[in-house]
Enzyme design. Structure first.
Site, PDB file in Angstrom:
ATOM      1  N   LYS A 143      -1.855  -0.296   2.537  1.00 37.32           N
ATOM      2  CA  LYS A 143      -1.738   0.881   1.662  1.00 37.32           C
ATOM      3  C   LYS A 143      -1.821   0.483   0.187  1.00 37.32           C
ATOM      4  O   LYS A 143      -2.579   1.069  -0.577  1.00 37.32           O
ATOM      5  CB  LYS A 143      -0.394   1.608   1.906  1.00 37.32           C
ATOM      6  N   ARG A 199       7.847   9.270   2.783  1.00 38.45           N
ATOM      7  CA  ARG A 199       8.036   8.597   4.065  1.00 38.45           C
ATOM      8  C   ARG A 199       9.169   9.189   4.895  1.00 38.45           C
ATOM      9  O   ARG A 199       9.603   8.551   5.862  1.00 38.45           O
ATOM     10  CB  ARG A 199       8.150   7.082   3.919  1.00 38.45           C
ATOM     11  N   ARG A 241       1.494 -12.346   2.833  1.00 37.02           N
ATOM     12  CA  ARG A 241       1.307 -11.636   1.562  1.00 37.02           C
ATOM     13  C   ARG A 241       1.970 -12.383   0.395  1.00 37.02           C
ATOM     14  O   ARG A 241       3.058 -12.900   0.497  1.00 37.02           O
ATOM     15  CB  ARG A 241       1.912 -10.240   1.628  1.00 37.02           C
ATOM     16  N   ARG A 276       7.671 -11.375  -1.179  1.00 38.96           N
ATOM     17  CA  ARG A 276       8.721 -10.360  -1.206  1.00 38.96           C
ATOM     18  C   ARG A 276       9.861 -10.746  -0.265  1.00 38.96           C
ATOM     19  O   ARG A 276       9.599 -11.209   0.844  1.00 38.96           O
ATOM     20  CB  ARG A 276       8.146  -9.001  -0.780  1.00 38.96           C
ATOM     21  N   ARG A 300      11.857  -2.798   9.212  1.00 39.14           N
ATOM     22  CA  ARG A 300      10.961  -1.878   8.494  1.00 39.14           C
ATOM     23  C   ARG A 300      10.065  -1.130   9.470  1.00 39.14           C
ATOM     24  O   ARG A 300       9.767   0.052   9.287  1.00 39.14           O
ATOM     25  CB  ARG A 300      10.123  -2.664   7.469  1.00 39.14           C
TER      26      ARG A 300
HETATM   27  P1  AP5 Z   1      -0.509  -4.317   1.472  1.00 38.36           P
HETATM   28  O1  AP5 Z   1      -1.637  -3.574   0.874  1.00 38.36           O
HETATM   29  O2  AP5 Z   1       0.516  -4.921   0.545  1.00 38.36           O
HETATM   30  O3  AP5 Z   1       0.201  -3.436   2.618  1.00 38.36           O
HETATM   31  P2  AP5 Z   1       1.125  -2.147   2.518  1.00 38.36           P
HETATM   32  O4  AP5 Z   1       0.666  -1.199   3.569  1.00 38.36           O
HETATM   33  O5  AP5 Z   1       1.187  -1.647   1.110  1.00 38.36           O
HETATM   34  O6  AP5 Z   1       2.500  -2.770   2.969  1.00 38.36           O
HETATM   35  P3  AP5 Z   1       3.951  -2.722   2.335  1.00 38.36           P
HETATM   36  O7  AP5 Z   1       4.729  -3.813   3.024  1.00 38.36           O
HETATM   37  O8  AP5 Z   1       3.928  -2.755   0.845  1.00 38.36           O
HETATM   38  O9  AP5 Z   1       4.439  -1.345   2.812  1.00 38.36           O
HETATM   39  P4  AP5 Z   1       5.850  -0.869   2.889  1.00 38.36           P
HETATM   40  O10 AP5 Z   1       5.624   0.568   3.085  1.00 38.36           O
HETATM   41  O11 AP5 Z   1       6.696  -1.527   3.918  1.00 38.36           O
HETATM   42  O12 AP5 Z   1       6.520  -1.347   1.491  1.00 38.36           O
HETATM   43  P5  AP5 Z   1       6.977  -0.567   0.192  1.00 38.36           P
HETATM   44  O13 AP5 Z   1       6.825  -1.456  -0.950  1.00 38.36           O
HETATM   45  O14 AP5 Z   1       6.369   0.794   0.154  1.00 38.36           O
HETATM   46  O15 AP5 Z   1      -1.118  -5.460   2.409  1.00 38.36           O
HETATM   47  C1  AP5 Z   1      -0.296  -6.382   3.094  1.00 38.36           C
HETATM   48  C2  AP5 Z   1      -1.012  -7.741   3.153  1.00 38.36           C
HETATM   49  O16 AP5 Z   1      -2.175  -7.610   3.951  1.00 38.36           O
HETATM   50  C3  AP5 Z   1      -1.506  -8.261   1.790  1.00 38.36           C
HETATM   51  O17 AP5 Z   1      -1.321  -9.651   1.736  1.00 38.36           O
HETATM   52  C4  AP5 Z   1      -3.009  -7.898   1.754  1.00 38.36           C
HETATM   53  O18 AP5 Z   1      -3.765  -8.817   0.985  1.00 38.36           O
HETATM   54  C5  AP5 Z   1      -3.359  -7.961   3.232  1.00 38.36           C
HETATM   55  N1  AP5 Z   1      -4.406  -7.000   3.605  1.00 38.36           N
HETATM   56  C6  AP5 Z   1      -4.480  -5.699   3.252  1.00 38.36           C
HETATM   57  N2  AP5 Z   1      -5.553  -5.103   3.822  1.00 38.36           N
HETATM   58  C7  AP5 Z   1      -6.162  -6.054   4.564  1.00 38.36           C
HETATM   59  C8  AP5 Z   1      -7.318  -6.063   5.399  1.00 38.36           C
HETATM   60  N3  AP5 Z   1      -8.057  -4.943   5.585  1.00 38.36           N
HETATM   61  N4  AP5 Z   1      -7.655  -7.227   6.016  1.00 38.36           N
HETATM   62  C9  AP5 Z   1      -6.904  -8.348   5.845  1.00 38.36           C
HETATM   63  N5  AP5 Z   1      -5.800  -8.419   5.063  1.00 38.36           N
HETATM   64  C10 AP5 Z   1      -5.417  -7.280   4.431  1.00 38.36           C
HETATM   65  O19 AP5 Z   1       8.527  -0.330   0.502  1.00 38.36           O
HETATM   66  C11 AP5 Z   1       9.466  -1.403   0.459  1.00 38.36           C
HETATM   67  C12 AP5 Z   1      10.881  -0.835   0.633  1.00 38.36           C
HETATM   68  O20 AP5 Z   1      11.184   0.048  -0.479  1.00 38.36           O
HETATM   69  C13 AP5 Z   1      11.095   0.038   1.870  1.00 38.36           C
HETATM   70  O21 AP5 Z   1      11.403  -0.747   2.999  1.00 38.36           O
HETATM   71  C14 AP5 Z   1      12.243   0.936   1.411  1.00 38.36           C
HETATM   72  O22 AP5 Z   1      13.487   0.271   1.476  1.00 38.36           O
HETATM   73  C15 AP5 Z   1      11.922   1.190  -0.051  1.00 38.36           C
HETATM   74  N6  AP5 Z   1      11.100   2.398  -0.264  1.00 38.36           N
HETATM   75  C16 AP5 Z   1       9.847   2.450  -0.830  1.00 38.36           C
HETATM   76  N7  AP5 Z   1       9.382   3.694  -0.888  1.00 38.36           N
HETATM   77  C17 AP5 Z   1      10.358   4.472  -0.339  1.00 38.36           C
HETATM   78  C18 AP5 Z   1      10.451   5.871  -0.083  1.00 38.36           C
HETATM   79  N8  AP5 Z   1       9.454   6.716  -0.378  1.00 38.36           N
HETATM   80  N9  AP5 Z   1      11.595   6.325   0.497  1.00 38.36           N
HETATM   81  C19 AP5 Z   1      12.613   5.508   0.816  1.00 38.36           C
HETATM   82  N10 AP5 Z   1      12.586   4.163   0.609  1.00 38.36           N
HETATM   83  C20 AP5 Z   1      11.458   3.660   0.039  1.00 38.36           C
END
Ligand code: AP5
Length: 229
Positions: A26, A101, A140, A173, A184
């Protein structure tokens, strides 16, 4: 970076929402769409990590929750989002990554978008395999300065440990440890996956195959954006 032809006209006048499990890609795709359309990339995860790094009251509250892999309470996230999308740089649209989410977040967002005069959102649901999620998250690395995303297996930087864009240090991270990843994924299945049906029933959901490489996925997404615009 994908070769996608001419840069699309600036702005989409709508919210583009990336939906999918942790590690689906994402953030990677949201950065690219925001760059190509010249609109802000709004990651609630990055916003929360920024609060944690600065030690704000919100950050102190969010830190242990994020370290456990659980979701931060809706009211905290909604307050942050409402404040951000009311800023003038969001007037031409914006890209959400990691928001909404939960169902209450999605319902409140629809209300905010209507009130601020935006079109209906476009939701891009990225589908990947479980094994890919694990490999992507454990590999990552993120730039400490600009947040650019890398992967030691599939998307390594030119110089190990340093960002290609600004030379910033690449860090892992804390929630990318395997036991937190499991939590998660549980939170995703229970609280976020129901949004797929919610948005599908509103006719705004597009499914994207997130399994191919980054450029191929970007290519599919750009095709969808051109079609729906
Ligand atoms: P990446 O693009 O970083 O993946 P992502 O889907 O963004 O994964 P996240 O782990 O960031 O999602 P998340 O929803 O768990 O975390 P968030 O920060 O929102 O890609 C991942 C890896 O794969 C990278 O190394 C990339 O290079 C590689 N890659 C990507 N595409 C590829 C491909 N096609 N082929 C090969 N490799 C690829 O949330 C973190 C925490 O914050 C949550 O757990 C929660 O506690 C809190 N939080 C955040 N938002 C909220 C909310 N709205 N409500 C409540 N709590 C929240």
């Amino acid at each position: 970076m994908a070769s996608l032809g001419p840069t699309p006209a600036a702005g989409l006048k709508r919210a583009v929402i990336f939906l999918g499990p942790p590690g689906a890609g994402k953030g990677t795709q949201a950065q690219e769409v925001a760059r190509l359309y010249r609109i802000p990339h709004l990651s609630t995860g990055d916003m929360l990590r920024d609060h944690v790094a600065r030690g704000t009251p919100l950050g102190l509250l969010a830190k242990p929750i994020m370290e456990r892999g659980e979701l931060v309470p809706d009211e905290i996230v909604l307050g942050m989002v409402e404040e951000r999308i009311s800023q003038p740089d969001c007037a031409n649209g914006f890209v959400f990554d990691g928001f909404p989410r939960t169902l209450p977040q999605a319902e409140k967002l629809n209300e905010m978008l209507r009130r601020l005069g935006f079109n209906r959102p476009l939701v891009l649901y990225i589908v990947v395999d479980y094994d890919q999620v694990l490999k992507r998250l454990t590999g990552r690395r993120m730039c400490k300065v600009g947040g650019e995303i890398y992967n030691i297996y599939d998307r390594p930087p030119k110089v190990p440990g340093r960002c290609d864009n600004d030379g910033g240090e690449l860090i892992q991270r804390p929630d990318d440890r395997e036991e937190v990843i499991q939590e998660r994924l549980v939170a995703y299945e229970r609280q976020t996956k129901p949004l797929v049906d919610y948005y599908r029933s509103q006719g705004v959901l597009e499914t994207v195959d997130g399994r191919p490489d980054v450029d191929a996925v970007t290519h599919s997404i750009m095709g969808i954006l051109r079609r729906v615009q």
